[in-house]
Design a protein around this motif. Structure first.
Motif, PDB file in Angstrom:
ATOM      1  N   ILE A 327      16.561 -33.639  -8.247  1.00  0.00           N
ATOM      2  CA  ILE A 327      17.324 -32.742  -7.368  1.00  0.00           C
ATOM      3  C   ILE A 327      18.536 -32.188  -8.110  1.00  0.00           C
ATOM      4  O   ILE A 327      18.854 -30.996  -8.019  1.00  0.00           O
ATOM      5  N   GLY A 328      19.218 -33.062  -8.855  1.00  0.00           N
ATOM      6  CA  GLY A 328      20.372 -32.610  -9.622  1.00  0.00           C
ATOM      7  C   GLY A 328      20.000 -31.557 -10.652  1.00  0.00           C
ATOM      8  O   GLY A 328      20.740 -30.582 -10.864  1.00  0.00           O
ATOM      9  N   ALA A 329      18.848 -31.725 -11.295  1.00  0.00           N
ATOM     10  CA  ALA A 329      18.387 -30.743 -12.280  1.00  0.00           C
ATOM     11  C   ALA A 329      18.105 -29.397 -11.623  1.00  0.00           C
ATOM     12  O   ALA A 329      18.514 -28.343 -12.130  1.00  0.00           O
ATOM     13  N   ALA A 330      17.410 -29.419 -10.489  1.00  0.00           N
ATOM     14  CA  ALA A 330      17.102 -28.171  -9.791  1.00  0.00           C
ATOM     15  C   ALA A 330      18.376 -27.465  -9.334  1.00  0.00           C
ATOM     16  O   ALA A 330      18.491 -26.236  -9.439  1.00  0.00           O
ATOM     17  N   ALA A 331      19.340 -28.245  -8.833  1.00  0.00           N
ATOM     18  CA  ALA A 331      20.602 -27.650  -8.386  1.00  0.00           C
ATOM     19  C   ALA A 331      21.365 -27.031  -9.546  1.00  0.00           C
ATOM     20  O   ALA A 331      21.943 -25.940  -9.428  1.00  0.00           O
ATOM     21  N   GLU A 332      21.368 -27.705 -10.697  1.00  0.00           N
ATOM     22  CA  GLU A 332      22.044 -27.185 -11.886  1.00  0.00           C
ATOM     23  C   GLU A 332      21.424 -25.864 -12.325  1.00  0.00           C
ATOM     24  O   GLU A 332      22.127 -24.885 -12.604  1.00  0.00           O
ATOM     25  N   PHE A 333      20.104 -25.819 -12.377  1.00  0.00           N
ATOM     26  CA  PHE A 333      19.429 -24.587 -12.787  1.00  0.00           C
ATOM     27  C   PHE A 333      19.625 -23.479 -11.758  1.00  0.00           C
ATOM     28  O   PHE A 333      19.795 -22.304 -12.125  1.00  0.00           O
ATOM     29  N   GLY A 334      19.578 -23.831 -10.474  1.00  0.00           N
ATOM     30  CA  GLY A 334      19.778 -22.820  -9.446  1.00  0.00           C
ATOM     31  C   GLY A 334      21.156 -22.195  -9.525  1.00  0.00           C
ATOM     32  O   GLY A 334      21.312 -20.977  -9.368  1.00  0.00           O
ATOM     33  N   SER A 335      22.163 -23.014  -9.808  1.00  0.00           N
ATOM     34  CA  SER A 335      23.533 -22.508  -9.907  1.00  0.00           C
ATOM     35  C   SER A 335      23.692 -21.553 -11.078  1.00  0.00           C
ATOM     36  O   SER A 335      24.253 -20.459 -10.942  1.00  0.00           O
ATOM     37  N   VAL A 336      23.182 -21.944 -12.242  1.00  0.00           N
ATOM     38  CA  VAL A 336      23.349 -21.089 -13.421  1.00  0.00           C
ATOM     39  C   VAL A 336      22.468 -19.848 -13.328  1.00  0.00           C
ATOM     40  O   VAL A 336      22.845 -18.771 -13.820  1.00  0.00           O
ATOM     41  N   GLU A 337      21.313 -19.953 -12.664  1.00  0.00           N
ATOM     42  CA  GLU A 337      20.466 -18.772 -12.482  1.00  0.00           C
ATOM     43  C   GLU A 337      21.176 -17.738 -11.608  1.00  0.00           C
ATOM     44  O   GLU A 337      21.116 -16.534 -11.889  1.00  0.00           O
ATOM     45  N   LYS A 338      21.859 -18.194 -10.572  1.00  0.00           N
ATOM     46  CA  LYS A 338      22.611 -17.279  -9.717  1.00  0.00           C
ATOM     47  C   LYS A 338      23.736 -16.622 -10.499  1.00  0.00           C
ATOM     48  O   LYS A 338      24.002 -15.421 -10.341  1.00  0.00           O
ATOM     49  N   ARG A 339      24.396 -17.401 -11.360  1.00  0.00           N
ATOM     50  CA  ARG A 339      25.474 -16.837 -12.170  1.00  0.00           C
ATOM     51  C   ARG A 339      24.939 -15.758 -13.114  1.00  0.00           C
ATOM     52  O   ARG A 339      25.567 -14.699 -13.270  1.00  0.00           O
ATOM     53  N   ILE A 340      23.791 -15.998 -13.728  1.00  0.00           N
ATOM     54  CA  ILE A 340      23.200 -15.008 -14.619  1.00  0.00           C
ATOM     55  C   ILE A 340      22.827 -13.751 -13.841  1.00  0.00           C
ATOM     56  O   ILE A 340      23.014 -12.622 -14.315  1.00  0.00           O
ATOM     57  N   GLU A 341      22.306 -13.936 -12.640  1.00  0.00           N
ATOM     58  CA  GLU A 341      21.942 -12.780 -11.800  1.00  0.00           C
ATOM     59  C   GLU A 341      23.163 -11.934 -11.476  1.00  0.00           C
ATOM     60  O   GLU A 341      23.117 -10.695 -11.548  1.00  0.00           O
ATOM     61  N   ILE A 342      24.274 -12.585 -11.130  1.00  0.00           N
ATOM     62  CA  ILE A 342      25.508 -11.856 -10.822  1.00  0.00           C
ATOM     63  C   ILE A 342      26.004 -11.113 -12.062  1.00  0.00           C
ATOM     64  O   ILE A 342      26.417  -9.944 -11.988  1.00  0.00           O
ATOM     65  N   GLN A 343      25.969 -11.780 -13.221  1.00  0.00           N
ATOM     66  CA  GLN A 343      26.423 -11.151 -14.459  1.00  0.00           C
ATOM     67  C   GLN A 343      25.539  -9.967 -14.821  1.00  0.00           C
ATOM     68  O   GLN A 343      26.030  -8.935 -15.298  1.00  0.00           O
ATOM     69  N   SER A 344      24.239 -10.093 -14.602  1.00  0.00           N
ATOM     70  CA  SER A 344      23.318  -8.992 -14.902  1.00  0.00           C
ATOM     71  C   SER A 344      23.635  -7.777 -14.043  1.00  0.00           C
ATOM     72  O   SER A 344      23.636  -6.631 -14.529  1.00  0.00           O
ATOM     73  N   SER A 345      23.909  -8.015 -12.765  1.00  0.00           N
ATOM     74  CA  SER A 345      24.270  -6.917 -11.866  1.00  0.00           C
ATOM     75  C   SER A 345      25.581  -6.268 -12.306  1.00  0.00           C
ATOM     76  O   SER A 345      25.734  -5.041 -12.287  1.00  0.00           O
ATOM     77  N   PHE A 346      26.541  -7.109 -12.721  1.00  0.00           N
ATOM     78  CA  PHE A 346      27.835  -6.584 -13.178  1.00  0.00           C
ATOM     79  C   PHE A 346      27.676  -5.735 -14.434  1.00  0.00           C
ATOM     80  O   PHE A 346      28.251  -4.650 -14.552  1.00  0.00           O
ATOM     81  N   VAL A 347      26.893  -6.211 -15.399  1.00  0.00           N
ATOM     82  CA  VAL A 347      26.692  -5.472 -16.649  1.00  0.00           C
ATOM     83  C   VAL A 347      26.029  -4.131 -16.372  1.00  0.00           C
ATOM     84  O   VAL A 347      26.387  -3.109 -16.972  1.00  0.00           O
TER      85      VAL A 347
END
Length: 402
Positions: A327-347
């Motif tokens: 569960i901790g692994a999935a949560a970690e990946f989900g958090s960073v995936e959301k951050r990458i998505e936000i950064q992609s939209s910003f770029v």
């Protein structure tokens, strides 16, 4: 005064026509290129700024590609972690069923082994472009996220760091670390123990005494109810004057105390090396399970030691901690995936804004250019007529000699 040698009117008309033709040529270039600043000759400062910004826009296109690749890689790892969590949850259901004595634990263990094999398959296949973030082969991966230009012209890049998670099941080696317990049950290999603490004063103990050699990274965990405390042996522990057994026992005591379990006390007396005494003064019975994990084991390495045919209670304690790991692994990946998505939209938005800014500096105003073209065409026609009239002036001198 009239002169046949110097025609000042013609000179003025000619210069005016040249100026009109020059402006007309510039307007026609703006129309054909769509830019008011098409080269450094048009406006050196604006052209230089626009070229630097155009280079940055192209760089951001590469960053967008990097973010897309990183997001896909993390998405694969997140999906694998979620799938592993689901498989471990199914496994927990079978382990719970194995707690009943009147069941065929052999067949249940067969199902558990099948689920374990499926977890290995999922973890092994969870790669994107050859990069696997869940099999323990990587620690961190940097995803190019931004291009930062300073006022002095210095350019640096900024990454988003993705922490890989180890969900591999291999590498586990049992070690005899639990040497004695008054009423608890210690496995034959000495790597697990199980005890039950009755409410209102139930007590039991376990002694930590490694019959082999501790290694940096070895971990001992104790699960009480649904809460888990653990202690990991460090290189400093191995170099300490105190025995490593005592350091692990004291570390576990402190970790268990920090859980804040109502009514539970953990006693340690240096006179009894490595011994922890559990006392339950609460109103509910408590189950206590302990597990050793060697430094080389994967994040889910304890799966290889789960066997409900020999110790179903220990298996139940272990599966809970393994589920939390997934569960901790999935949560970690989900958090960073959301951050990458936000950064992609910003770029993407930043690139569009920069393109608009470049356009405002160098693009031609076509409405204004159209009006200027018509005006200059009229001026050109008048200039031609004016030059023609000026060139006729010397002919008028002939009438003076008739």
């Amino acid at each position: 005064m009239s002169s046949i040698l110097t025609n000042s009117g013609s000179m003025v008309a000619l210069q005016t026509l040249k100026s009109v033709n020059s402006n007309l040529s510039k307007v026609q270039n703006e129309i054909s290129t769509g830019k008011s600043v098409a080269s450094a000759k048009d406006n050196a400062a604006v052209w230089a700024i626009s070229k630097v910004m155009e280079a940055d826009v192209k760089s951001f296109k590469g960053i967008s590609d990097s973010l897309a690749l990183g997001e896909s890689t993390v998405a694969v790892a997140r999906k694998a972690s979620e799938t592993v969590t689901d498989l471990l949850t199914q496994m927990k259901g079978k382990i719970v069923a194995a707690q009943e004595s009147n069941v065929d634990r052999g067949k249940i263990q067969t199902d558990i082994a099948a689920l374990r094999d499926q977890i290995n398959t999922v973890v092994g296949a969870a790669q994107f472009n050859g990069l696997n973030l869940v099999n323990g082969s990587n620690t961190t991966v940097d995803v190019l996220a931004s291009l930062d230009r300073q006022a002095n012209g210095t350019v640096t890049t900024s990454p988003i760091t993705v922490n890989a998670q180890d969900l591999s099941t291999g590498g586990y080696t049992a070690a005899n670390v639990f040497s004695a317990s008054t009423a608890g049950t210690i496995s034959g290999a000495g790597d697990t123990f199980v005890a039950t603490l009755d409410s209102a004063g139930g007590s039991d103990d376990v002694t930590i005494a490694h019959t082999g050699t501790w290694a940096a990274g070895d971990q001992v965990s104790v699960t009480i109810g649904k809460k888990t405390a653990s202690y990991t042996v460090s290189a400093n522990d191995l170099a300490s004057a105190s025995t490593t057994d005592d350091l692990v026992a004291v570390g576990l005591k402190n970790a268990i105390d920090s859980l804040g379990i109502t009514g539970l006390t953990v006693g340690y007396d240096s006179a009894n090396a490595g011994q922890l005494v559990f006392t339950n003064a609460g109103t509910a019975d408590l189950s206590v399970t302990g597990q050793f994990k060697n430094a080389g084991a994967g994040g889910l390495g304890l799966l290889s030691g789960i066997d409900v045919t020999s110790n179903a209670a220990a298996a139940l304690g272990n599966i809970e901690s393994l589920i939390q790991t997934a569960i901790g692994a999935a949560a970690e990946f989900g958090s960073v995936e959301k951050r990458i998505e936000i950064q992609s939209s910003f770029v993407s938005g930043l690139s569009d804004a920069m393109k608009v800014g470049i356009g405002s500096m160098v693009d031609a105003d076509m409405e204004e250019t159209s009006a200027r073209l018509q005006a200059l065409q009229v001026q050109q026609q008048l200039g031609i007529q004016s030059l023609s009239i000026a060139n006729q002036a010397p002919q008028n001198v002939l009438s003076l000699f008739r």
